[in-house]
Structures are given as C-alpha cells and as structure tokens.
Design a protein around this motif. Sequence first.
Motif, short mmCIF file in Angstrom:
data_model
loop_
_atom_site.label_atom_id
_atom_site.label_comp_id
_atom_site.label_asym_id
_atom_site.label_seq_id
_atom_site.Cartn_x
_atom_site.Cartn_y
_atom_site.Cartn_z
N SER A 1 93.07 -18.73 51.90
CA SER A 1 91.55 -18.57 51.63
C SER A 1 91.36 -19.30 50.34
CB SER A 1 91.49 -17.01 51.22
OG SER A 1 91.68 -16.20 52.56
N MET A 2 91.93 -20.00 49.75
CA MET A 2 91.63 -20.65 48.61
C MET A 2 91.03 -22.09 49.13
SD MET A 2 94.00 -21.77 45.29
CE MET A 2 93.49 -23.20 44.30
N CYS B 1 89.72 -14.67 41.43
CA CYS B 1 90.57 -14.35 42.71
C CYS B 1 91.88 -13.85 42.02
CB CYS B 1 90.72 -15.57 43.44
SG CYS B 1 89.35 -16.09 44.23
N HIS B 2 92.42 -14.53 41.19
CA HIS B 2 93.95 -14.50 40.73
C HIS B 2 93.84 -13.31 39.55
CE1 HIS B 2 95.84 -17.39 43.12
NE2 HIS B 2 94.64 -18.23 42.89
N GLY B 3 92.85 -12.99 38.97
CA GLY B 3 92.85 -11.98 37.98
C GLY B 3 93.20 -12.52 36.47
N VAL B 4 93.03 -12.11 35.45
CA VAL B 4 93.06 -12.61 34.12
C VAL B 4 94.42 -12.93 34.04
CG1 VAL B 4 92.53 -12.42 31.67
CG2 VAL B 4 90.93 -11.75 33.35
N LYS B 5 95.30 -12.11 34.32
CA LYS B 5 96.71 -12.40 33.83
C LYS B 5 97.58 -12.74 35.43
CE LYS B 5 96.93 -9.17 30.10
NZ LYS B 5 97.59 -9.22 29.11
N GLY B 6 96.90 -13.23 36.34
CA GLY B 6 97.56 -13.78 37.46
C GLY B 6 98.22 -12.81 38.34
N GLY C 1 91.88 -9.98 40.82
CA GLY C 1 90.57 -10.47 40.55
C GLY C 1 89.39 -9.90 41.05
N THR C 2 88.26 -10.02 40.65
CA THR C 2 87.01 -9.22 40.77
C THR C 2 86.76 -9.62 42.27
OG1 THR C 2 85.63 -11.21 40.18
CG2 THR C 2 86.01 -9.33 38.59
N VAL C 3 87.12 -10.64 42.93
CA VAL C 3 86.69 -10.66 44.46
C VAL C 3 87.32 -9.79 45.29
CG1 VAL C 3 85.79 -13.22 44.03
CG2 VAL C 3 88.30 -12.58 44.89
N THR C 4 88.48 -9.47 44.94
CA THR C 4 89.20 -8.39 45.87
C THR C 4 88.41 -7.08 45.98
OG1 THR C 4 90.72 -7.49 43.71
CG2 THR C 4 91.43 -9.24 45.32
N THR C 5 87.50 -6.51 44.94
CA THR C 5 86.72 -5.61 45.09
C THR C 5 85.46 -5.82 46.17
OG1 THR C 5 85.31 -6.18 43.28
CG2 THR C 5 87.16 -4.74 42.76
N HIS C 6 85.42 -7.14 46.62
CA HIS C 6 84.17 -7.34 47.34
C HIS C 6 84.95 -7.50 48.89
CE1 HIS C 6 81.28 -7.49 44.55
NE2 HIS C 6 82.14 -8.29 43.69
N GLY C 7 86.01 -7.19 49.25
CA GLY C 7 86.55 -7.20 50.55
C GLY C 7 87.73 -8.37 50.74
N TYR C 8 87.67 -9.33 49.91
CA TYR C 8 88.60 -10.50 50.20
C TYR C 8 89.85 -10.15 49.77
CZ TYR C 8 84.55 -13.40 49.74
OH TYR C 8 83.11 -13.89 50.19
N PRO C 9 90.77 -10.80 50.58
CA PRO C 9 92.30 -10.74 50.40
C PRO C 9 92.71 -11.13 48.95
CG PRO C 9 92.16 -12.35 51.88
CD PRO C 9 90.64 -11.99 51.50
#
Length: 194
Positions: free
Chosen positions: A168-169, A117-122, A126-134
Amino acid sequence: MLAMNKYKILGTAIVAVVASVVTTSCNDKRSTGWQYAPNMYEKIAYDADQKNEQFKDGKTAQVPPANTTPIGFTRFDFPGTKEGYEAASAAVVNPLVANAKNLEDGKKLFTTFCSPCHGVKGMGDGTVTTHGYPAPPSYSTGQSSRGGAMKDLTDGKIYHTITYGVNSMGSYASQVAPEERWKIVMYVHQLQNL
C-alpha cells in the motif's frame, strides 16, 4: 528687467519639459515605459513545448542522452523488484554519518512523510489506520511482507522501500530527496530498537 527674463526663460523651459513628457507618454497606451532589464520581459530561451528547428524532430523538450546522470542527481541502480530489494540489502550502506543533526533531521522527515501511516514511534498506528487503511507492521515487533522481521531491515532495504514503495505504500522518491531518505533510514533504525 533682467530678473523678468530669467523667470520667462525658466517658465518656458518648464512648459517645454512638461509638454514633451505629456506628448511622449500618451503615444502608446500599452507601454510601461523604459525597461530596466529587457531580458526579463523578452526571453531568449525556448519554451519546453515550443517547436524548435534546431533539433531533427522539431521539439524543444529532448530526452537526455543514454547513460548520463544529471547534475545533482544521485543514482540508485537497483530495480524496483524483489531481486533489486535483496541486492540493495547486500550492497547499499548509508553514506551519512550518524550524528545528532542527521538523526534530528531524520526524525522531522519521518514525522512529516512517514508518521501518518507508520505512527510517530513506528508502531504502525498512524492516523490513516483510523480511515480504513491497513496498518503497516511495527518497526520493532512486526514482520515484513517481504520476509523477516522489521527490526532486521538493513539500510538498503529501507532506502529501496522509500524509493520504490511496497504494497500500500507508494514511492516517496519524488517527495523525499536521496540525502533526506538516508536521514529517514537512520531514524528508522532508532525506531527498530524501541
């Protein structure tokens, strides 16, 4: 003649042993033979869902006594509310030493549990953002949904959020042990400075 008697006795003994083995092994078709450690097959302990006459309510599974702490459990006595979040911010400090080993462990844990969610560098990419998550806010430039900059989050606020979740977390208390949470907190502080 003496040699023949020896062979007869030896042959009779072998036939008797073989006959006794065959006879005793064929009686019980379900038997696996001797048990080396019978307590592994025939347990003494009750199953958790089994009736138990030792307790008044007749249940084996019992609720722990009030105000007790299980062995190996770490208490975090702050409620999962905004007030608990603020109280944790003021009172909670990371008990672990910030050394290379703990930071490396924190990085691995963050990569496993947080980076989707947060991405490797925060950065919130993150990859979930490409699936429609905020996208969550960036640790270095974003604003917290609870107020203030993400780069100013304290040990207590980060630990509280990992423990209880926010927006969402969801809570990661069941996936990440308390000591591991502190290592993630250490690593998040590094990401705040990027």
